[in-house]
Design an enzyme around this catalytic site. Sequence first.
Site, short mmCIF file in Angstrom:
data_model
loop_
_atom_site.label_atom_id
_atom_site.label_comp_id
_atom_site.label_asym_id
_atom_site.label_seq_id
_atom_site.Cartn_x
_atom_site.Cartn_y
_atom_site.Cartn_z
N ASP A 13 0.01 -0.34 -10.24
CA ASP A 13 0.37 -1.25 -10.10
C ASP A 13 -0.34 -2.95 -10.61
OD1 ASP A 13 2.37 -2.92 -9.19
OD2 ASP A 13 1.86 -2.95 -7.18
N ILE A 16 -3.36 -13.30 6.99
CA ILE A 16 -3.73 -14.11 5.65
C ILE A 16 -2.91 -13.86 4.25
CG2 ILE A 16 -6.07 -14.90 6.96
CD1 ILE A 16 -7.50 -12.61 4.46
#
EC number: 2.7.11.1
Length: 300
Positions: free
Chosen positions: A147, A22
């Site tokens: 990040d 996914i």
Amino acid sequence: MNFQGLVLTDNCKNQWVVGPLIGKGGFGSIYTTNDNNYVVKIEPKANGSLFTEQAFYTRVLKPSVIEEWKKSHNIKHVGLITCKAFGLYKSINVEYRFLVINRLGADLDAVIRANNNRLPKRSVMLIGIEILNTIQFMHEQGYSHGDIKASNIVLDQIDKNKLYLVDYGLVSKFMSNGEHVPFIRNPNKMDNGTLEFTPIDSHKGYVVSRRGDLETLGYCMIRWLGGILPWTKISETKNCALVSATKQKYVNNTATLLMTSLQYAPRELLQYITMVNSLTYFEEPNYDKFRHILMQGVYY
């Protein structure tokens, strides 16, 4: 390698049947499992980033620690997920590491794209506050995220008002035994993160500290408002040095950064980014003051 259909055995000897793929990113592939509440994240053991994540989960993201911190800070939600289990899987030629983590909903990047690449200021400020709360918890445990970006911010499956900051493959420990890491460059760490949002310290090879995460969040909020940063197109060319130099040009000129990016200068972002730029590498931010600045944008 396609893992669908494999049965993985975790560290507690529980078995997980791997479902369809996914999601796929720089730090592993994500598959559904036979339990709809969880997904499994897999990457080659040699890559190392999932080990970084595993260590962060086991050392820092303990539910009891998060709950105690929320109570002591009077904060209702900290957007960090916990790890259910982990383990190793060996194929013929490659050994893989896997983590079993909470299954979440759509990421913020998909939401923004579905809204013509622009969110209302009120929504951006509320998201900013949620992420600020989350990184404050991380920072007080001695870690930076490194990040922050829309694709690493994910909605809860059920309560769409709850956001989670995910992907801990670039977390950095900037505090150890109460001591901040020294301000020393590591050429091997230069330009870590997502180039468009990488903080200036990281461009230069320094460990991301508290101010770096706050700087990245500022860049993100400009983008979520529909802005185009002066270095956005340069980032697509992967010219790290030019991106870094362009960011540096705007450090002492926040108003110009906002006008160039958005064609207007929201007061809240002007104050927020100016205050971030005033922080030293070692300084602990006044998170309450940052929250207050962003909260002004929620009501006015």
